[in-house]
Write a protein that holds these residues in place. Structure first.
Motif, short mmCIF file in Angstrom:
data_model
loop_
_atom_site.label_atom_id
_atom_site.label_comp_id
_atom_site.label_asym_id
_atom_site.label_seq_id
_atom_site.Cartn_x
_atom_site.Cartn_y
_atom_site.Cartn_z
N ARG C 146 72.95 55.80 56.21
CA ARG C 146 71.67 56.57 55.82
C ARG C 146 70.96 55.79 55.22
NH1 ARG C 146 71.46 62.64 57.48
NH2 ARG C 146 73.10 62.50 59.18
N THR C 147 69.54 55.86 54.92
CA THR C 147 68.85 55.35 54.09
C THR C 147 68.77 56.17 52.83
OG1 THR C 147 66.83 56.62 54.41
CG2 THR C 147 66.83 54.71 55.85
N PRO C 148 68.57 55.52 51.61
CA PRO C 148 68.66 56.22 50.23
C PRO C 148 67.94 57.62 50.34
CG PRO C 148 68.08 54.01 50.00
CD PRO C 148 68.08 54.09 51.26
N GLU C 149 67.02 57.69 51.25
CA GLU C 149 66.47 58.93 51.22
C GLU C 149 67.08 60.02 51.96
OE1 GLU C 149 64.39 56.09 52.25
OE2 GLU C 149 64.17 55.75 50.16
N GLY C 150 68.03 59.63 52.86
CA GLY C 150 68.74 60.54 53.58
C GLY C 150 68.57 60.40 54.85
N SER C 151 67.58 59.62 55.71
CA SER C 151 67.52 59.77 56.92
C SER C 151 68.38 58.82 57.63
CB SER C 151 65.97 59.58 57.30
OG SER C 151 65.58 58.38 56.80
N PRO C 152 68.76 58.86 58.75
CA PRO C 152 69.67 57.84 59.78
C PRO C 152 69.11 56.36 59.55
CG PRO C 152 69.29 60.07 60.92
CD PRO C 152 68.48 60.02 59.82
N ALA C 153 69.84 55.52 59.25
CA ALA C 153 69.61 54.10 59.09
C ALA C 153 69.23 53.33 60.45
CB ALA C 153 70.42 53.54 58.03
N GLN D 51 75.00 73.91 57.96
CA GLN D 51 73.77 73.15 57.58
C GLN D 51 73.83 72.00 57.02
OE1 GLN D 51 71.02 76.10 56.04
NE2 GLN D 51 72.03 77.84 57.16
N VAL D 52 74.82 71.88 55.91
CA VAL D 52 74.73 70.80 55.00
C VAL D 52 75.19 69.50 56.08
CG1 VAL D 52 75.80 69.76 53.16
CG2 VAL D 52 75.11 71.96 52.96
N VAL D 53 76.11 69.65 56.68
CA VAL D 53 76.59 68.40 57.65
C VAL D 53 75.45 68.40 58.27
CG1 VAL D 53 78.30 67.85 59.10
CG2 VAL D 53 79.04 69.21 57.44
N ALA D 54 74.89 69.20 59.17
CA ALA D 54 73.66 68.69 59.91
C ALA D 54 72.69 68.04 59.33
CB ALA D 54 73.09 69.98 60.48
N GLU D 55 72.28 68.17 58.03
CA GLU D 55 71.38 67.52 57.35
C GLU D 55 71.42 66.29 56.83
OE1 GLU D 55 69.66 70.44 54.58
OE2 GLU D 55 69.37 72.01 56.07
N LEU D 56 72.74 66.51 56.30
CA LEU D 56 72.99 65.34 54.96
C LEU D 56 74.19 64.24 55.75
CD1 LEU D 56 71.11 65.99 53.32
CD2 LEU D 56 72.97 67.30 52.00
N GLY D 57 74.83 64.73 56.95
CA GLY D 57 75.75 64.00 57.59
C GLY D 57 76.95 64.24 56.92
N ALA D 59 79.30 62.17 55.50
CA ALA D 59 79.51 61.50 54.20
C ALA D 59 78.72 62.05 53.23
CB ALA D 59 79.46 60.00 54.52
N GLY D 60 77.70 62.76 53.33
CA GLY D 60 76.92 63.62 52.33
C GLY D 60 77.21 65.07 52.26
N THR D 61 78.25 65.28 52.59
CA THR D 61 78.62 66.75 52.58
C THR D 61 79.66 66.94 51.35
OG1 THR D 61 78.07 67.24 54.94
CG2 THR D 61 79.61 68.67 53.53
N SER D 62 79.41 67.58 50.37
CA SER D 62 80.30 67.90 49.41
C SER D 62 80.49 69.27 49.29
CB SER D 62 79.89 67.17 48.00
OG SER D 62 78.75 67.78 47.85
N LEU D 63 81.40 69.92 48.48
CA LEU D 63 81.69 71.34 48.28
C LEU D 63 80.41 71.60 47.26
CD1 LEU D 63 85.47 71.74 47.65
CD2 LEU D 63 84.07 72.11 49.71
N ALA D 202 70.79 63.84 69.63
CA ALA D 202 71.11 64.16 68.18
C ALA D 202 70.28 63.21 67.24
CB ALA D 202 72.62 63.96 68.11
N VAL D 203 70.33 61.82 67.37
CA VAL D 203 69.56 60.92 66.54
C VAL D 203 68.08 60.77 66.72
CG1 VAL D 203 71.49 59.49 66.66
CG2 VAL D 203 69.58 59.17 68.14
N ASP D 204 67.59 61.36 67.66
CA ASP D 204 66.07 61.65 67.94
C ASP D 204 65.81 62.55 68.73
OD1 ASP D 204 63.49 61.02 68.46
OD2 ASP D 204 63.99 59.40 70.10
#
Lengths: 226, 226, 226, 226
Positions: C146-153, D51-57, D59-63, D202-204
């Motif tokens: 992902r980019t730092p902003e959070g969108s897929p790179a 929702q968090v996984v969908a939005e942040l991916g 790796a970006g998902t934390s408790l 998914a990506v677009d």
DNA sequence: AATGAATGAGGGTTCATTCAT
DNA sequence: TATGAATGAACCCTCATTCAT
């Protein structure tokens, strides 16, 4: 919502009224309710940070050293504070707030303009002299702290202070206590004078600050008196 | 270790006479003979360091950023200087030396004590106003630089300055120009006053410093005149 | 200017022509000249990163583990690359570039549209089958980075690929090789089909990928043939 | 350890029949009886995690972020679930289960093999199109989640799905609906095809997925029809 | 005279998890 | 049933300095 460590994420470094530190007021942003333990920990950490900055300087202050000073683990700090910035801002704002309370009391107790000027300078220097470490820390942080973008974080925090002193000087001029001068310019000079004296004491405390206060009061008195 | 390399290891940051910056004098430590290129490189690097400190602050200054500013490789810096400390000390001492030269000229040109005080303050502020970046850098470094042990590196550098101004004030008192006061205390105050005004200008250059000089001269004049 | 570690600061992750990875072209941004050692180190690190991502997945990839795999210190990595992002992007772009070279050669060697489609799919799958680790790493990074902003790179990197295949399909329709269908939609489907088969092989390599290629070619052939 | 606490320690992430997600069956491991509150909390948390996984991916998902999304304290999560792994597995299995229910209904309503294939693909894509966030989360987790040892946690989950589709294809061949091909290989291809199209969506999501369904159905139809 | 390469120490921060209440 | 508090490990990255060339 009451998510422990998430809590500090929401809050602005709370400060009461304060002419320099004026925060953009946000009526919706009520200060977070903190447990006794949390308040104690935060106070402990801010206190430790103050000591570290005073001793090692701004650049020498790290979370690790603050933790060491407080005899806690580094994680305790990051649990109770959002980041280092929040701690440093609190070191400044809390101390400034306390100083302002003390000063304003002394100033308001005086009736004449010259009495108020003396009370202002005298009580300010006295207060700082009593809290050398806090003063050093505040100075270091104000001189060095920057926003993420790189600009000084505490620029322009002193205009309100200048405003307040300007008003006193102008009243003194109307009442015939003071000679004619540019009130705003002189207000700035007086405040910077006191800062300067404090600064010299900051780097070299061999001269006891309290002993210098009368000389400074006398100096200013002669400078502005009719 | 190459010859050039070894050279910088031995030498003290060369400085002419300077009441504040006085280096521990070591008669055996003759200044290193430097090639033209070496002197040019060192000057270039000190200049770049000055700019970086002025822009990014003491804590934001790294060898990498100095190299970037000077558009040279980081290794060039470590080749020409023993370490970061040497560079920062030179930023301070070289600029202070230049300022002192300017000031002493103006002061010595005056005959009366009050004229010398005005010349002192006026020329000091003028000089700094003309070299804002250098002044900012010097301030940042003096306020922040520490010895490896953690104590301020530039503490007690100003006693000679105070001594010199004290002498002038005392002469003014003997000559009846100035009223009665503790000369040493007032010398300190005057110098700190100027520093304070400079400090406020440092964080906020919206007020043009040169415009504030007359007000400060007037202020001091009234404070010490008979 | 030639500041060792500063060098990577300036440069875009160099990639030759590549329909997916198209970088915003900047004619002034000539690729940095790198020493033999630097090129070797960078290649070594990218290779190690590829292996780590393939084995441990995107989320399990850290600079520490890359360093461990490459049997170098973590600092070597941060010396040769600006940051982790640069490495991961290179893993993708370098491998994609190599794959594209292989594929385009095979495709251009064919004269009929259906031959080109088969060449496209076949050579793509063959290439990936030969470089399983690289393919896994590329997939992981493209799916997760992902980019730092959070969108897929790596979003929208495939439109050019679709365009190219669409053209082939349309020519095939004009030449009467293929039946009537929405060329762009089918191009997408075919490419996703191949990706899908690769994906199933990615998570479970028990089925040898090369054995599935004829089946897929046959499948697609029947799907689009007149 | 409290009673409630102990409870979640014992339980397997309850899932109804599901060809992919098949849990190692343990007849002794009866599903824990949960209070209404507990079931509600668990559902809420799984929903927030989705929702968090969908939005942040992945790796970006934390408790912490899941807690933030659910507007609960992080501790609530660790109380109701054994660990992060349990939550992520539930996100996948619950959603897959719902999808499978929908699909199997549509498939069983068809009598011909080709009808069943179309029903399979069509209803699968429709269902995912209706639940984009859940689909994204499921994809991210399946592609990224690993066992503590580092191997993919969801490898080989699809054989049962392939088996089921293979059976349909074979029946279609026996009935003369489909041409001759390796049923198992084609079953894999078809399923991966659908996955691939979903992946591109998914990506677009600019291309509306439902609009692509007919094209895909048509594509597959031509590929396997006699 | 110059510099590319390397490195260990330390920076602030995020994280999943444990524990006592 | 719930949660605040705490923590150690790991994260990426910056740093001044050393060394070989």
């Amino acid at each position: 919502m009451s998510a422990g460590d998430a809590r500090s994420r929401k809050r602005a470094p709370g400060a009461a009224y304060d002419p320099r530190m004026a925060e953009r007021p946000d009526p919706n942003d009520h200060p977070p309710r903190r447990s006794f333990i949390e308040r104690a920990r935060r106070a402990q950490i801010v206190e430790a940070a103050t000591q570290v900055v005073a001793e090692l300087g701004y650049a020498g202050t790290s979370l690790a050293r603050i933790a060491e000073k407080a005899e806690i683990s580094k994680s305790v700090i990051t649990y109770h504070f959002e980041n280092k910035d929040e701690i440093l801002r609190l070191v400044v704002s809390q101390f400034f707030e306390r100083g302002w309370e003390r000063m304003s009391g002394h100033v308001e107790a005086e009736s004449t303009a010259s009495g108020q000027v003396r009370a202002w300078i005298g009580s300010q220097l006295e207060f700082y002299a009593e809290h050398r470490a806090e003063f050093l820390a505040m100075s270091q942080i104000m001189a060095n702290h920057r926003t993420p973008e790189g600009s000084p974080a505490f620029a322009g925090e002193l205009t309100e202070e200048v405003d307040a002193l300007t008003e006193i000087l102008q009243r003194g001029q109307r009442d015939g206590e003071f000679r004619d001068f540019d009130a705003r310019g002189v207000a700035t000079i007086i405040l910077r004078c006191a800062d300067g004296v404090l600064g010299s004491w900051a780097v070299d405390d061999s001269t006891r600050l309290v002993d210098q206060i009368p000389a400074l009061l006398d100096f200013v008195d002669h400078a502005i008196r009719r």
